[in-house]
Design a protein around this motif. Structure first.
Motif, PDB file in Angstrom:
ATOM      1  N   UNK A  48      59.647  45.454  53.239  1.00 63.01           N
ATOM      2  CA  UNK A  48      59.186  46.947  53.794  1.00 63.01           C
ATOM      3  C   UNK A  48      59.181  46.879  55.345  1.00 63.01           C
ATOM      4  N   UNK A  49      58.655  45.553  55.783  1.00 62.40           N
ATOM      5  CA  UNK A  49      58.243  45.736  57.091  1.00 62.40           C
ATOM      6  C   UNK A  49      59.588  45.391  57.902  1.00 62.40           C
ATOM      7  N   UNK A  50      60.849  45.054  57.362  1.00 63.97           N
ATOM      8  CA  UNK A  50      62.150  45.225  58.034  1.00 63.97           C
ATOM      9  C   UNK A  50      62.511  46.559  58.183  1.00 63.97           C
ATOM     10  N   UNK A  51      62.292  47.386  57.491  1.00 63.27           N
ATOM     11  CA  UNK A  51      62.368  48.765  57.709  1.00 63.27           C
ATOM     12  C   UNK A  51      61.366  49.448  58.560  1.00 63.27           C
ATOM     13  N   UNK A  52      60.269  48.986  58.294  1.00 62.66           N
ATOM     14  CA  UNK A  52      59.071  49.710  58.996  1.00 62.66           C
ATOM     15  C   UNK A  52      58.329  48.753  59.730  1.00 62.66           C
ATOM     16  N   UNK A  53      58.644  48.608  60.791  1.00 62.28           N
ATOM     17  CA  UNK A  53      57.720  47.640  61.738  1.00 62.28           C
ATOM     18  C   UNK A  53      56.023  47.733  61.880  1.00 62.28           C
ATOM     19  N   UNK A  54      55.687  48.757  61.186  1.00 60.81           N
ATOM     20  CA  UNK A  54      54.397  48.905  61.530  1.00 60.81           C
ATOM     21  C   UNK A  54      53.662  48.123  60.222  1.00 60.81           C
ATOM     22  N   UNK A  55      54.513  48.147  59.194  1.00 64.17           N
ATOM     23  CA  UNK A  55      53.779  47.508  58.081  1.00 64.17           C
ATOM     24  C   UNK A  55      54.065  46.029  57.873  1.00 64.17           C
ATOM     25  N   UNK A  56      53.064  45.417  57.890  1.00 64.94           N
ATOM     26  CA  UNK A  56      53.186  43.890  58.209  1.00 64.94           C
ATOM     27  C   UNK A  56      52.622  43.189  56.748  1.00 64.94           C
ATOM     28  N   UNK A  57      52.887  41.970  56.788  1.00 61.26           N
ATOM     29  CA  UNK A  57      52.522  41.170  55.364  1.00 61.26           C
ATOM     30  C   UNK A  57      50.986  40.907  55.396  1.00 61.26           C
ATOM     31  N   UNK A  58      50.716  40.339  54.360  1.00 66.55           N
ATOM     32  CA  UNK A  58      49.179  39.714  54.342  1.00 66.55           C
ATOM     33  C   UNK A  58      48.861  38.370  54.898  1.00 66.55           C
ATOM     34  N   UNK A  59      48.325  38.354  55.948  1.00 65.28           N
ATOM     35  CA  UNK A  59      48.232  37.027  56.752  1.00 65.28           C
ATOM     36  C   UNK A  59      47.821  36.090  56.197  1.00 65.28           C
ATOM     37  N   UNK A  60      46.781  35.987  55.193  1.00 69.60           N
ATOM     38  CA  UNK A  60      46.019  35.090  54.455  1.00 69.60           C
ATOM     39  C   UNK A  60      46.536  34.758  53.232  1.00 69.60           C
ATOM     40  N   UNK A  61      47.936  35.679  52.802  1.00 74.57           N
ATOM     41  CA  UNK A  61      48.461  35.405  51.407  1.00 74.57           C
ATOM     42  C   UNK A  61      48.888  34.092  51.265  1.00 74.57           C
ATOM     43  N   UNK A  62      49.866  33.361  52.366  1.00 72.13           N
ATOM     44  CA  UNK A  62      50.163  32.181  51.898  1.00 72.13           C
ATOM     45  C   UNK A  62      49.256  31.043  51.797  1.00 72.13           C
ATOM     46  N   UNK A  63      48.043  31.284  52.447  1.00 71.81           N
ATOM     47  CA  UNK A  63      47.038  29.950  52.140  1.00 71.81           C
ATOM     48  C   UNK A  63      46.418  30.351  50.907  1.00 71.81           C
ATOM     49  N   UNK A  64      46.119  31.581  50.371  1.00 71.23           N
ATOM     50  CA  UNK A  64      45.251  31.836  49.183  1.00 71.23           C
ATOM     51  C   UNK A  64      46.407  31.602  47.989  1.00 71.23           C
ATOM     52  N   UNK A  65      47.596  31.776  48.191  1.00 72.34           N
ATOM     53  CA  UNK A  65      48.477  31.582  47.002  1.00 72.34           C
ATOM     54  C   UNK A  65      49.048  30.025  46.929  1.00 72.34           C
ATOM     55  N   UNK A  66      48.693  29.366  47.947  1.00 71.64           N
ATOM     56  CA  UNK A  66      49.072  27.846  47.676  1.00 71.64           C
ATOM     57  C   UNK A  66      47.856  27.327  47.073  1.00 71.64           C
ATOM     58  N   UNK A  67      46.599  27.674  47.565  1.00 78.00           N
ATOM     59  CA  UNK A  67      45.183  27.098  46.938  1.00 78.00           C
ATOM     60  C   UNK A  67      45.341  27.635  45.277  1.00 78.00           C
ATOM     61  N   UNK A  68      45.732  28.983  45.033  1.00 74.33           N
ATOM     62  CA  UNK A  68      45.878  29.206  43.566  1.00 74.33           C
ATOM     63  C   UNK A  68      46.812  28.262  42.979  1.00 74.33           C
ATOM     64  N   UNK A  69      47.886  28.018  43.561  1.00 77.61           N
ATOM     65  CA  UNK A  69      48.983  27.093  42.808  1.00 77.61           C
ATOM     66  C   UNK A  69      48.331  25.717  42.700  1.00 77.61           C
ATOM     67  N   UNK A  70      47.421  25.173  43.672  1.00 82.39           N
ATOM     68  CA  UNK A  70      46.956  23.931  43.630  1.00 82.39           C
ATOM     69  C   UNK A  70      45.839  23.943  42.474  1.00 82.39           C
ATOM     70  N   UNK A  71      44.969  24.774  42.542  1.00 86.51           N
ATOM     71  CA  UNK A  71      43.852  24.925  41.511  1.00 86.51           C
ATOM     72  C   UNK A  71      44.669  25.146  40.005  1.00 86.51           C
ATOM     73  N   UNK A  72      45.762  25.867  40.109  1.00 85.83           N
ATOM     74  CA  UNK A  72      46.202  26.177  38.577  1.00 85.83           C
ATOM     75  C   UNK A  72      46.975  24.890  38.187  1.00 85.83           C
ATOM     76  N   UNK A  73      47.621  24.066  39.059  1.00 85.84           N
ATOM     77  CA  UNK A  73      48.176  22.722  38.806  1.00 85.84           C
ATOM     78  C   UNK A  73      47.338  21.835  38.373  1.00 85.84           C
TER      79      UNK A  73
END
Length: 194
Positions: A48-73
């Motif tokens: 969406x941000x490629x069409x609407x630059x004012x929308x940005x992704x979740x900045x903490x998303x990558x870290x939380x997803x990584x920790x979720x995958x580590x805990x899950x594994x």
């Protein structure tokens, strides 16, 4: 008197078994689910941000997803010890005389317990090091990193307990029945869903 006649011990270990299985399974499932959701939301937001630059992704998303995958594994692996779904090569052990086969299986459980126990100790060491250094998470600046690293000692402790439990079960089995019972258990546990 055999160990199984002590009903209090059976109740305690059965309750502990169910609690550890509950924690391992639920952390694995919800960690994976939450991690996938965060990654999916971030992908959608980046598109969406490629069409609407004012929308940005979740900045903490990558870290939380990584920790979720580590805990899950890690918790999923600990749960795998209970279900007997880890890879094991029984074809060679099946050819041995029963006593040697039982000894080999017990030795493999012993080595595994030692390794997992060491990993639990190393996890505690890493946790304490990050606590003492005061390292914070990259995405959550005010959250200490050791919170996220709690999965290391907890998951490895649970896995160590599971392997010791398997060691104890095999220790008291008749050598002639070990291979057959373990194979039946693997088939049963891989088919029965909890």
């Amino acid at each position: 008197m055999p160990f199984q006649k002590f009903s209090l011990f059976n109740i305690i270990f059965d309750s502990l078994d169910r609690f550890i299985a509950f924690v391992n399974k639920n952390v694995a499932v919800f960690g994976l689910l939450f991690g996938v959701l965060i990654v999916a939301i971030n992908v959608i937001l980046r598109t969406i941000s490629s069409w609407y630059p004012q929308v940005s992704s979740i900045t903490w998303g990558e870290d939380v997803a990584r920790y979720c995958f580590i805990w899950s594994a890690l918790f999923g692996a600990a749960y795998g010890f209970r279900k007997g779904v880890h890879i094991s090569v029984m074809i060679i052990v099946e050819k041995f005389p029963p006593f040697i086969a039982k000894t080999c299986i017990l030795f493999s459980y012993l080595l595994c317990a030692i390794y997992l126990g060491f990993m639990c100790y190393a996890g505690i060491d890493v946790l304490l090091l990050n606590y003492e250094l005061g390292v914070n998470s990259e995405a959550f600046y005010d959250v200490p990193l050791w919170y996220f690293l709690l999965c290391l000692p907890i998951a490895f402790l649970g896995a160590t307990y599971r392997v010791i439990e398997k060691f104890y079960e095999v220790l008291w089995l008749d050598a002639n029945a070990v291979i057959k019972i373990l194979q039946e258990e693997i088939v049963h546990d891989s088919m029965v869903k909890e």
